[in-house]
Design a protein around this motif. Structure first.
Motif, short mmCIF file in Angstrom:
data_model
loop_
_atom_site.label_atom_id
_atom_site.label_comp_id
_atom_site.label_asym_id
_atom_site.label_seq_id
_atom_site.Cartn_x
_atom_site.Cartn_y
_atom_site.Cartn_z
N THR A 22 46.53 31.28 35.21
CA THR A 22 45.13 30.88 35.02
C THR A 22 44.26 32.12 34.96
N ARG A 23 43.11 31.99 34.31
CA ARG A 23 42.23 33.13 34.09
C ARG A 23 40.78 32.76 34.34
N GLN A 24 40.04 33.74 34.81
CA GLN A 24 38.60 33.59 34.97
C GLN A 24 37.98 34.97 34.80
N GLY A 25 37.09 35.10 33.82
CA GLY A 25 36.55 36.41 33.50
C GLY A 25 37.67 37.33 33.07
N GLU A 26 37.74 38.51 33.66
CA GLU A 26 38.79 39.47 33.32
C GLU A 26 39.95 39.46 34.32
N TRP A 27 40.03 38.38 35.12
CA TRP A 27 41.03 38.31 36.17
C TRP A 27 42.06 37.22 35.91
N VAL A 28 43.28 37.43 36.43
CA VAL A 28 44.42 36.55 36.16
C VAL A 28 45.05 36.13 37.48
N SER A 29 45.54 34.89 37.53
CA SER A 29 46.28 34.39 38.68
C SER A 29 47.62 33.81 38.21
N PHE A 30 48.70 34.17 38.93
CA PHE A 30 50.02 33.60 38.68
C PHE A 30 50.36 32.64 39.82
N THR A 31 50.86 31.46 39.47
CA THR A 31 51.42 30.54 40.46
C THR A 31 52.88 30.36 40.10
N ALA A 32 53.76 30.66 41.10
CA ALA A 32 55.19 30.60 40.85
C ALA A 32 55.89 29.79 41.94
N ARG A 33 57.04 29.24 41.60
CA ARG A 33 57.84 28.45 42.55
C ARG A 33 59.15 29.19 42.83
N LYS A 34 59.53 29.17 44.09
CA LYS A 34 60.82 29.72 44.47
C LYS A 34 61.91 28.71 44.15
N LYS A 35 62.89 29.12 43.37
CA LYS A 35 63.94 28.20 42.95
C LYS A 35 64.89 27.86 44.09
N PRO A 61 62.91 26.95 49.93
CA PRO A 61 63.26 26.63 48.54
C PRO A 61 62.28 25.62 47.98
N GLY A 62 61.78 25.88 46.80
CA GLY A 62 60.76 25.02 46.21
C GLY A 62 59.35 25.39 46.62
N GLY A 63 59.21 26.39 47.50
CA GLY A 63 57.88 26.82 47.94
C GLY A 63 57.09 27.46 46.82
N VAL A 64 55.77 27.38 46.92
CA VAL A 64 54.88 27.85 45.86
C VAL A 64 54.13 29.10 46.32
N TRP A 65 54.00 30.07 45.42
CA TRP A 65 53.26 31.31 45.70
C TRP A 65 52.13 31.45 44.70
N ILE A 66 50.90 31.49 45.20
CA ILE A 66 49.70 31.71 44.39
C ILE A 66 49.30 33.16 44.55
N SER A 67 49.24 33.92 43.47
CA SER A 67 48.87 35.33 43.53
C SER A 67 47.73 35.62 42.57
N SER A 68 46.81 36.48 43.02
CA SER A 68 45.68 36.86 42.18
C SER A 68 45.22 38.26 42.57
N GLY A 69 44.04 38.65 42.09
CA GLY A 69 43.58 40.02 42.22
C GLY A 69 44.12 40.87 41.08
N ILE A 70 44.55 40.23 40.01
CA ILE A 70 45.25 40.89 38.90
C ILE A 70 44.28 41.06 37.73
N ILE A 71 43.88 42.29 37.43
CA ILE A 71 43.04 42.55 36.27
C ILE A 71 43.87 42.26 35.01
N GLN A 72 43.20 41.79 33.95
CA GLN A 72 43.95 41.30 32.78
C GLN A 72 44.84 42.37 32.14
N GLU A 73 44.45 43.66 32.27
CA GLU A 73 45.29 44.73 31.72
C GLU A 73 46.63 44.84 32.43
N LYS A 74 46.71 44.26 33.64
CA LYS A 74 47.95 44.33 34.42
C LYS A 74 48.77 43.04 34.35
N GLU A 75 48.34 42.08 33.54
CA GLU A 75 49.02 40.79 33.49
C GLU A 75 50.49 40.94 33.10
N GLU A 76 50.77 41.73 32.07
CA GLU A 76 52.14 41.85 31.59
C GLU A 76 53.02 42.56 32.62
#
Length: 337
Positions: free
Chosen positions: A324-337, A291-306
Protein backbone atom coordinates in the motif's frame (compact mmCIF):
# COMPACT_ATOMS: atom_id res chain seq x y z
CA UNK A 1 16.93 32.95 26.98
CA UNK A 2 19.17 34.56 24.31
CA UNK A 3 22.48 33.02 23.33
CA UNK A 4 25.52 34.18 21.39
CA UNK A 5 26.66 31.81 18.70
CA UNK A 6 30.33 31.95 17.73
CA UNK A 7 31.37 30.20 14.53
CA UNK A 8 35.01 29.49 13.69
CA UNK A 9 35.87 29.31 9.97
CA UNK A 10 38.43 26.51 9.67
CA UNK A 11 39.35 23.31 7.79
CA UNK A 12 38.31 19.69 8.13
CA UNK A 13 41.93 18.85 9.01
CA UNK A 14 41.77 21.11 12.08
CA UNK A 15 38.29 20.25 13.35
CA UNK A 16 39.36 17.57 15.83
CA UNK A 17 42.15 19.73 17.24
CA UNK A 18 39.87 22.75 17.68
CA UNK A 19 37.18 20.60 19.24
CA UNK A 20 39.68 19.32 21.80
CA UNK A 21 40.91 22.85 22.59
CA UNK A 22 37.35 24.08 23.16
CA UNK A 23 36.67 21.09 25.38
CA UNK A 24 39.81 21.84 27.40
CA UNK A 25 38.49 25.38 27.91
CA UNK A 26 35.33 23.88 29.37
CA UNK A 27 33.11 24.78 26.41
CA UNK A 28 30.52 22.08 25.80
CA UNK A 29 28.02 21.35 23.04
CA UNK A 30 29.98 22.34 19.95
CA UNK A 31 28.52 22.08 16.45
CA UNK A 32 30.54 20.97 13.40
CA UNK A 33 29.55 21.64 9.78
CA UNK A 34 31.41 20.41 6.71
CA UNK A 35 30.79 18.95 3.25
CA UNK A 36 32.49 15.60 3.80
CA UNK A 37 30.29 12.90 2.20
CA UNK A 38 28.97 10.16 4.46
CA UNK A 39 30.66 6.82 3.96
CA UNK A 40 28.83 3.53 3.41
CA UNK A 41 29.54 2.55 7.01
CA UNK A 42 28.16 5.92 8.20
CA UNK A 43 24.89 5.50 6.34
CA UNK A 44 24.53 1.87 7.38
CA UNK A 45 25.00 2.72 11.02
CA UNK A 46 22.62 5.68 10.85
CA UNK A 47 20.04 3.96 8.60
CA UNK A 48 19.65 7.01 6.35
CA UNK A 49 17.23 6.54 3.44
CA UNK A 50 17.87 9.86 1.65
CA UNK A 51 21.31 11.42 1.80
CA UNK A 52 21.55 15.23 2.03
CA UNK A 53 22.73 16.99 -1.11
CA UNK A 54 26.04 18.64 -0.27
CA UNK A 55 28.26 20.93 -2.33
CA UNK A 56 31.69 19.55 -3.26
CA UNK A 57 34.00 19.01 -0.31
CA UNK A 58 36.56 21.82 -0.48
CA UNK A 59 38.17 21.05 2.87
CA UNK A 60 36.42 23.89 4.66
CA UNK A 61 34.58 23.45 7.95
CA UNK A 62 32.83 25.47 10.62
CA UNK A 63 32.97 24.85 14.36
CA UNK A 64 30.37 26.67 16.47
CA UNK A 65 29.87 27.12 20.20
CA UNK A 66 27.36 29.04 22.32
CA UNK A 67 27.57 31.42 25.27
CA UNK A 68 24.76 33.14 27.20
CA UNK A 69 23.80 36.38 25.48
CA UNK A 70 22.03 38.24 28.30
CA UNK A 71 22.93 39.19 31.87
CA UNK A 72 24.19 35.72 32.74
CA UNK A 73 27.97 35.42 32.67
CA UNK A 74 29.75 33.27 30.17
CA UNK A 75 31.11 30.96 32.85
CA UNK A 76 27.65 29.42 33.27
CA UNK A 77 28.20 27.84 29.87
CA UNK A 78 31.41 26.27 31.14
CA UNK A 79 32.01 23.43 33.54
CA UNK A 80 31.14 25.37 36.67
CA UNK A 81 33.28 28.23 35.38
CA UNK A 82 36.37 26.15 36.13
CA UNK A 83 38.51 26.52 33.04
CA UNK A 84 41.74 24.53 33.09
CA UNK A 85 43.63 26.99 30.86
CA UNK A 86 45.31 29.72 32.94
CA UNK A 87 43.54 28.39 36.04
CA UNK A 88 40.92 31.16 36.08
CA UNK A 89 37.20 31.56 35.63
CA UNK A 90 35.97 32.93 32.30
CA UNK A 91 33.52 35.58 33.36
CA UNK A 92 32.58 37.33 30.08
CA UNK A 93 32.61 36.88 26.35
CA UNK A 94 35.85 38.85 25.87
CA UNK A 95 37.73 36.54 28.20
CA UNK A 96 36.28 33.46 26.51
CA UNK A 97 37.17 34.71 23.04
CA UNK A 98 40.65 35.71 24.15
CA UNK A 99 41.33 32.17 25.32
CA UNK A 100 39.71 30.67 22.20
CA UNK A 101 41.90 32.82 19.92
CA UNK A 102 45.00 31.80 21.85
CA UNK A 103 44.04 28.15 21.47
CA UNK A 104 43.47 28.63 17.74
CA UNK A 105 46.96 30.08 17.36
CA UNK A 106 48.32 26.93 19.00
CA UNK A 107 46.40 24.77 16.53
CA UNK A 108 47.73 26.81 13.58
CA UNK A 109 51.25 25.89 14.69
CA UNK A 110 50.90 22.26 13.58
CA UNK A 111 47.97 22.01 11.14
CA UNK A 112 46.41 24.07 8.37
CA UNK A 113 43.47 25.59 10.25
CA UNK A 114 42.37 28.13 7.64
CA UNK A 115 41.52 31.70 8.58
CA UNK A 116 40.06 30.84 12.03
CA UNK A 117 37.91 33.93 11.66
CA UNK A 118 35.20 33.98 14.36
CA UNK A 119 31.71 35.05 13.32
CA UNK A 120 29.22 36.14 15.99
CA UNK A 121 25.41 36.02 15.90
CA UNK A 122 22.53 35.92 18.35
CA UNK A 123 20.10 33.03 18.66
CA UNK A 124 17.09 32.24 20.81
CA UNK A 125 16.83 29.28 23.15
CA UNK A 126 13.70 27.53 21.80
CA UNK A 127 11.57 25.11 23.78
CA UNK A 128 11.91 22.23 21.30
CA UNK A 129 10.29 19.79 23.71
CA UNK A 130 6.98 21.66 23.60
CA UNK A 131 6.84 23.86 20.47
CA UNK A 132 5.36 21.04 18.37
CA UNK A 133 2.23 21.11 20.50
CA UNK A 134 0.70 24.10 18.73
CA UNK A 135 0.54 22.05 15.52
CA UNK A 136 -0.97 18.87 17.00
CA UNK A 137 -4.77 18.87 16.96
CA UNK A 138 -7.38 16.04 16.86
CA UNK A 139 -7.76 14.24 13.54
CA UNK A 140 -9.18 10.95 12.28
CA UNK A 141 -7.46 7.95 10.71
CA UNK A 142 -9.84 5.19 9.69
CA UNK A 143 -11.86 4.22 12.78
CA UNK A 144 -9.64 6.26 15.09
CA UNK A 145 -9.76 9.76 16.51
CA UNK A 146 -6.18 10.64 17.45
CA UNK A 147 -5.76 13.56 19.84
CA UNK A 148 -3.32 15.00 22.40
CA UNK A 149 -4.25 15.03 26.08
CA UNK A 150 -4.94 18.77 26.15
CA UNK A 151 -7.61 18.65 23.42
CA UNK A 152 -11.27 17.65 23.80
CA UNK A 153 -13.08 15.19 21.54
CA UNK A 154 -14.54 17.34 18.75
CA UNK A 155 -18.22 17.26 17.92
CA UNK A 156 -19.14 14.54 15.46
CA UNK A 157 -16.25 12.26 16.44
CA UNK A 158 -17.88 10.61 19.45
CA UNK A 159 -18.27 7.29 17.60
CA UNK A 160 -14.56 7.01 16.82
CA UNK A 161 -12.06 4.94 18.81
CA UNK A 162 -10.22 7.58 20.83
CA UNK A 163 -6.44 7.28 20.86
CA UNK A 164 -4.72 9.86 23.09
CA UNK A 165 -1.05 10.42 22.25
CA UNK A 166 1.58 12.74 23.68
CA UNK A 167 4.72 11.71 21.82
CA UNK A 168 7.22 13.97 23.60
CA UNK A 169 10.51 13.32 21.79
CA UNK A 170 9.34 9.99 20.34
CA UNK A 171 8.16 9.46 16.77
CA UNK A 172 4.46 8.80 16.34
CA UNK A 173 1.57 11.25 16.53
CA UNK A 174 -0.33 9.54 13.72
CA UNK A 175 0.05 12.47 11.34
CA UNK A 176 2.80 10.84 9.27
CA UNK A 177 1.83 8.81 6.21
CA UNK A 178 3.80 5.77 7.37
CA UNK A 179 1.90 5.60 10.67
CA UNK A 180 -1.42 5.94 8.87
CA UNK A 181 -0.47 3.15 6.47
CA UNK A 182 0.22 0.86 9.44
CA UNK A 183 -3.03 1.78 11.19
CA UNK A 184 -4.97 1.04 8.00
CA UNK A 185 -3.38 -2.42 7.75
CA UNK A 186 -3.97 -3.10 11.44
CA UNK A 187 -7.66 -2.44 10.88
CA UNK A 188 -7.59 -4.87 7.96
CA UNK A 189 -5.57 -7.77 9.39
CA UNK A 190 -5.72 -7.68 13.18
CA UNK A 191 -8.11 -10.14 14.82
CA UNK A 192 -9.46 -9.82 18.34
CA UNK A 193 -7.48 -11.69 20.97
CA UNK A 194 -4.20 -11.73 19.04
CA UNK A 195 -0.76 -10.96 20.49
CA UNK A 196 1.11 -8.09 18.78
CA UNK A 197 4.83 -7.32 18.50
CA UNK A 198 5.69 -3.66 17.73
CA UNK A 199 9.36 -3.29 16.80
CA UNK A 200 10.50 0.33 17.05
CA UNK A 201 7.41 1.32 18.99
CA UNK A 202 8.32 5.01 19.37
CA UNK A 203 5.40 6.73 21.09
CA UNK A 204 3.62 3.36 21.25
CA UNK A 205 0.86 4.55 18.93
CA UNK A 206 0.66 1.38 16.80
CA UNK A 207 0.73 -1.06 19.73
CA UNK A 208 -1.92 1.00 21.53
CA UNK A 209 -4.04 1.15 18.36
CA UNK A 210 -3.80 -2.65 18.10
CA UNK A 211 -4.91 -3.05 21.72
CA UNK A 212 -7.84 -0.72 21.15
CA UNK A 213 -8.79 -2.79 18.12
CA UNK A 214 -9.02 -5.91 20.29
CA UNK A 215 -5.50 -7.32 20.59
CA UNK A 216 -5.03 -9.31 23.80
CA UNK A 217 -1.58 -7.88 24.59
CA UNK A 218 1.34 -6.12 22.91
CA UNK A 219 5.11 -6.02 23.30
CA UNK A 220 6.90 -2.92 22.08
CA UNK A 221 10.67 -2.80 21.60
CA UNK A 222 12.57 0.48 21.33
CA UNK A 223 16.19 1.67 21.36
CA UNK A 224 15.52 5.18 22.68
CA UNK A 225 14.97 5.26 26.45
CA UNK A 226 13.03 8.54 26.18
CA UNK A 227 10.68 6.93 23.65
CA UNK A 228 10.25 3.97 26.01
CA UNK A 229 9.14 6.38 28.72
CA UNK A 230 6.74 8.14 26.33
CA UNK A 231 5.27 4.80 25.16
CA UNK A 232 4.64 3.66 28.73
CA UNK A 233 2.98 6.97 29.62
CA UNK A 234 0.79 6.74 26.52
CA UNK A 235 -0.18 3.20 27.48
CA UNK A 236 -1.33 4.46 30.87
CA UNK A 237 -3.15 7.41 29.32
CA UNK A 238 -5.11 5.05 27.07
CA UNK A 239 -5.92 2.53 29.78
CA UNK A 240 -3.92 -0.33 28.24
CA UNK A 241 -0.77 -0.27 30.39
CA UNK A 242 -1.58 -3.64 31.92
CA UNK A 243 -1.51 -5.22 28.45
CA UNK A 244 1.33 -3.20 26.91
CA UNK A 245 4.89 -4.18 27.80
CA UNK A 246 7.69 -1.93 26.51
CA UNK A 247 11.27 -3.22 26.40
CA UNK A 248 14.44 -1.22 25.79
CA UNK A 249 16.82 -2.81 23.32
CA UNK A 250 17.51 -3.93 19.76
CA UNK A 251 15.67 -7.09 18.77
CA UNK A 252 18.22 -7.66 15.99
CA UNK A 253 21.15 -8.15 18.37
CA UNK A 254 20.01 -8.11 22.00
CA UNK A 255 19.52 -11.70 23.28
CA UNK A 256 17.43 -10.46 26.22
CA UNK A 257 14.94 -8.75 23.90
CA UNK A 258 14.90 -11.74 21.56
CA UNK A 259 14.20 -14.06 24.48
CA UNK A 260 11.44 -11.77 25.72
CA UNK A 261 9.81 -11.87 22.28
CA UNK A 262 10.04 -15.66 22.31
CA UNK A 263 9.78 -18.21 19.54
CA UNK A 264 6.62 -18.20 17.37
CA UNK A 265 4.68 -16.41 20.11
CA UNK A 266 3.00 -13.52 18.25
CA UNK A 267 0.12 -13.46 15.77
CA UNK A 268 0.97 -10.09 14.22
CA UNK A 269 4.01 -7.80 14.08
CA UNK A 270 4.27 -4.18 13.03
CA UNK A 271 7.42 -2.18 12.27
CA UNK A 272 7.34 1.46 11.21
CA UNK A 273 11.05 2.22 10.94
CA UNK A 274 13.17 2.68 7.79
CA UNK A 275 13.75 0.53 4.72
CA UNK A 276 17.31 -0.62 5.64
CA UNK A 277 16.07 -1.77 9.05
CA UNK A 278 13.05 -3.51 7.51
CA UNK A 279 15.47 -5.46 5.28
CA UNK A 280 17.49 -6.52 8.34
CA UNK A 281 14.32 -7.49 10.21
CA UNK A 282 13.18 -9.79 7.40
CA UNK A 283 15.48 -12.45 8.81
CA UNK A 284 14.46 -11.87 12.44
CA UNK A 285 10.73 -11.12 12.72
CA UNK A 286 9.71 -14.53 11.39
CA UNK A 287 11.14 -16.41 14.37
CA UNK A 288 8.82 -14.50 16.71
CA UNK A 289 5.65 -14.98 14.62
CA UNK A 290 3.43 -18.03 14.62
CA UNK A 291 2.98 -19.83 11.29
CA UNK A 292 0.47 -17.77 9.36
CA UNK A 293 1.36 -14.66 11.37
CA UNK A 294 1.19 -11.28 9.64
CA UNK A 295 3.91 -8.60 9.54
CA UNK A 296 3.03 -5.00 8.68
CA UNK A 297 6.10 -2.92 7.78
CA UNK A 298 6.39 0.72 6.78
CA UNK A 299 8.70 3.73 6.95
CA UNK A 300 9.79 2.81 3.42
CA UNK A 301 10.42 5.71 1.02
CA UNK A 302 9.25 4.81 -2.50
CA UNK A 303 12.83 4.81 -3.86
CA UNK A 304 13.55 1.89 -1.50
CA UNK A 305 10.48 -0.19 -2.41
CA UNK A 306 12.34 -2.56 -4.74
CA UNK A 307 15.12 -3.07 -2.18
CA UNK A 308 12.57 -4.20 0.40
CA UNK A 309 10.73 -6.36 -2.15
CA UNK A 310 14.00 -8.05 -3.12
CA UNK A 311 14.68 -8.70 0.56
CA UNK A 312 11.40 -10.56 0.87
CA UNK A 313 12.35 -12.64 -2.19
CA UNK A 314 15.54 -13.72 -0.40
CA UNK A 315 13.44 -15.00 2.52
CA UNK A 316 11.04 -17.60 1.10
CA UNK A 317 9.22 -17.91 4.44
CA UNK A 318 7.42 -14.66 3.58
CA UNK A 319 4.42 -14.23 1.29
CA UNK A 320 3.64 -10.62 0.40
CA UNK A 321 -0.08 -9.96 0.88
CA UNK A 322 -0.35 -6.21 0.33
CA UNK A 323 1.71 -3.28 -0.86
CA UNK A 324 0.00 0.00 0.00
CA UNK A 325 1.10 3.57 -0.65
CA UNK A 326 0.43 7.03 0.67
CA UNK A 327 2.30 10.05 -0.65
CA UNK A 328 5.90 8.98 -1.24
CA UNK A 329 5.76 6.19 1.35
CA UNK A 330 5.20 2.44 0.99
CA UNK A 331 3.98 -0.30 3.34
CA UNK A 332 4.45 -4.06 2.90
CA UNK A 333 2.16 -6.58 4.61
CA UNK A 334 3.48 -10.14 4.52
CA UNK A 335 2.45 -13.51 5.96
CA UNK A 336 4.77 -16.09 7.43
CA UNK A 337 4.23 -19.36 5.59
Amino acid sequence: MKWKKFTIETTTAAVDFISQELSDLGIEGIEIEDNVPLSDSDTKGMFIDILPELPPDDGSARVSFYLPGDQETADTALNGGDAPHAGCQLTDHDQVLEQVRAALEEVKGFVDAGSCRIREEETQDADWMNNWKEFFHPFTVGRFLIKPTWEEIPAGAEDKICLTIDPGTAFGTGTHETTQLCISQLEKYLQAGQRVLDVGTGSGILAIAALKLGAREALGTELDEYAVEAARENGEQNGVADRFLVATGNILEDPAVQELAGEESFDLAVSNILAPVIVLLQGEIGRHLKPGGVWISSGIIQEKEEEVREGFRRHPEWEILDVTRQGEWVSFTARKK
